[in-house]
Design an enzyme around this catalytic site. Sequence first.
Site, PDB file in Angstrom:
ATOM      1  N   GLY A   1     -41.947   6.181  16.006  1.00 51.88           N
ATOM      2  CA  GLY A   1     -43.488   6.474  16.728  1.00 51.88           C
ATOM      3  C   GLY A   1     -43.901   4.848  16.912  1.00 51.88           C
ATOM      4  O   GLY A   1     -44.718   5.177  17.870  1.00 51.88           O
TER       5      GLY A   1
ATOM      6  N   THR B   1     -38.982  14.918  13.444  1.00 46.92           N
ATOM      7  CA  THR B   1     -39.962  14.882  13.693  1.00 46.92           C
ATOM      8  C   THR B   1     -40.022  16.679  14.217  1.00 46.92           C
ATOM      9  O   THR B   1     -39.315  17.157  14.970  1.00 46.92           O
ATOM     10  CB  THR B   1     -40.825  13.928  14.529  1.00 46.92           C
ATOM     11  OG1 THR B   1     -41.045  12.486  14.402  1.00 46.92           O
ATOM     12  CG2 THR B   1     -43.113  14.921  14.672  1.00 46.92           C
TER      13      THR B   1
ATOM     14  N   THR C   1     -41.903  13.504  19.534  1.00 45.56           N
ATOM     15  CA  THR C   1     -41.082  13.111  18.197  1.00 45.56           C
ATOM     16  C   THR C   1     -39.810  11.681  18.804  1.00 45.56           C
ATOM     17  O   THR C   1     -40.422  11.620  20.164  1.00 45.56           O
ATOM     18  CB  THR C   1     -40.134  14.256  18.596  1.00 45.56           C
ATOM     19  OG1 THR C   1     -39.470  13.252  17.087  1.00 45.56           O
ATOM     20  CG2 THR C   1     -39.165  14.360  19.658  1.00 45.56           C
ATOM     21  N   GLY C   2     -39.267  11.071  18.709  1.00 44.04           N
ATOM     22  CA  GLY C   2     -38.518   9.401  18.682  1.00 44.04           C
ATOM     23  C   GLY C   2     -38.648   8.450  17.771  1.00 44.04           C
ATOM     24  O   GLY C   2     -39.954   9.081  16.587  1.00 44.04           O
TER      25      GLY C   2
ATOM     26  N   ARG D   1     -46.534   1.909   6.938  1.00 40.27           N
ATOM     27  CA  ARG D   1     -46.343   2.204   7.838  1.00 40.27           C
ATOM     28  C   ARG D   1     -47.302   4.113   8.636  1.00 40.27           C
ATOM     29  O   ARG D   1     -46.765   4.442   7.318  1.00 40.27           O
ATOM     30  CB  ARG D   1     -44.683   2.300   7.900  1.00 40.27           C
ATOM     31  CG  ARG D   1     -44.293   2.296  10.194  1.00 40.27           C
ATOM     32  CD  ARG D   1     -43.075   3.774   9.816  1.00 40.27           C
ATOM     33  NE  ARG D   1     -42.503   3.615  11.476  1.00 40.27           N
ATOM     34  CZ  ARG D   1     -42.872   5.006  11.529  1.00 40.27           C
ATOM     35  NH1 ARG D   1     -43.042   6.014  11.320  1.00 40.27           N
ATOM     36  NH2 ARG D   1     -42.423   5.276  12.741  1.00 40.27           N
TER      37      ARG D   1
ATOM     38  N   SER E   1     -46.979   6.571  11.274  1.00 45.80           N
ATOM     39  CA  SER E   1     -46.005   7.558  12.172  1.00 45.80           C
ATOM     40  C   SER E   1     -47.011   7.659  13.525  1.00 45.80           C
ATOM     41  O   SER E   1     -48.072   7.831  13.276  1.00 45.80           O
ATOM     42  CB  SER E   1     -45.301   8.283  11.729  1.00 45.80           C
ATOM     43  OG  SER E   1     -44.687   8.730  10.721  1.00 45.80           O
ATOM     44  N   ASP E   2     -46.575   7.795  14.564  1.00 46.10           N
ATOM     45  CA  ASP E   2     -47.047   8.327  16.050  1.00 46.10           C
ATOM     46  C   ASP E   2     -47.630   9.644  15.452  1.00 46.10           C
ATOM     47  O   ASP E   2     -48.820  10.018  16.146  1.00 46.10           O
ATOM     48  CB  ASP E   2     -47.001   8.576  16.887  1.00 46.10           C
ATOM     49  CG  ASP E   2     -45.107   9.647  16.692  1.00 46.10           C
ATOM     50  OD1 ASP E   2     -44.404   8.900  16.018  1.00 46.10           O
ATOM     51  OD2 ASP E   2     -45.489  10.447  17.830  1.00 46.10           O
TER      52      ASP E   2
HETATM   53  N1  GLY Z   1     -42.015   9.973  15.311  1.00 49.56           N
HETATM   54  C1  GLY Z   1     -42.060   9.915  13.946  1.00 49.56           C
HETATM   55  C2  GLY Z   1     -41.784   8.411  13.338  1.00 49.56           C
HETATM   56  O1  GLY Z   1     -42.041   7.731  14.443  1.00 49.56           O
HETATM   57  O2  GLY Z   1     -42.663   8.571  12.586  1.00 49.56           O
END
Ligand code: GLY
Length: 280
Positions: free
Chosen positions: A206, A154, A203-204, A182, A184-185
């Site tokens: 979500g 990300t 990042t990581g 789905r 994302s965060d």
């Molecule tokens: N951090 C991005 C995702 O999990 O989509």
Amino acid sequence: MKIIIHGGFFSESHTDADTKKAKQDAMERIVKQAYAYLENHTAQETVVYAVSLLEDDPLFNAGIGSQIQSDGKIRMSAAVMDGATMKMSGVINIEEVKNPVKVAELLLPYEDRILGGEGATAFARKNGHEPFSTEIKQRRKEYKEKLKSNGLGTVGCVALDNKGNLAVATSTGGKGFEMVGRISDSATVAGNYANAYCAVSCTGVGEDIVSNATATKIVTRVTDGMSLKDAFSKTFDEMKPYDGFCGAIAIDHDGNIYHDDSHPTMVYAGYNGKNLDMFR
Ligand code: GLY
């Protein structure tokens, strides 16, 4: 003035020394270019600019180079939040635009500020974002081989401008091979949040970031008087019971820059006009 950017995770098992060097070079170039931009622009304008440069670089999983979902399509998400006005805007699962973060920014003045799916794409088209394929050959190859080679990517930027205002922007191509629909965060307050005291981009994975409300918790703790370092420490500790996979970058209203990651190694670069602090 302070700025910090991230470019997701660098996974030793899936990338080589040449890729690492290429990412370091790109991060240094982009953080310095964005810092120069910050000299004449607000924090909010700068975070969008920095994230658009990261989206334009196929090395990162956002914009060009985004991951492909389980049905073979690319859907991207991005958000911006201005700590001065407390306005956040974003797009979720937008398709075929070059710079999702610029579409997110366009939504800032609207009453309806976070759009998903077809609505987000239609808004982009109405506002001059022509269809643009962000697919690169490497991602299609990985998709065909069903290799999640770079799924923890990300991009994001946090900036403090010369008026003392904070802002954050985050953009992602998602996890790769995810179920259609789905979320994302990155365009939620768990992955992207700012106020007058602190701004954080994550990042990581979500799901791990949303479960912990990571960006919001760090910002709230700093707002309530905790130091940035302690706020990170407490918030990252809370992800340990479920081995949450997360990295975050932040700046507080005193100009302190901070970053941390739960697993090695987040790709980041911070710059204050003199010193570059970079992942190695
Ligand atoms: N951090 C991005 C995702 O999990 O989509």
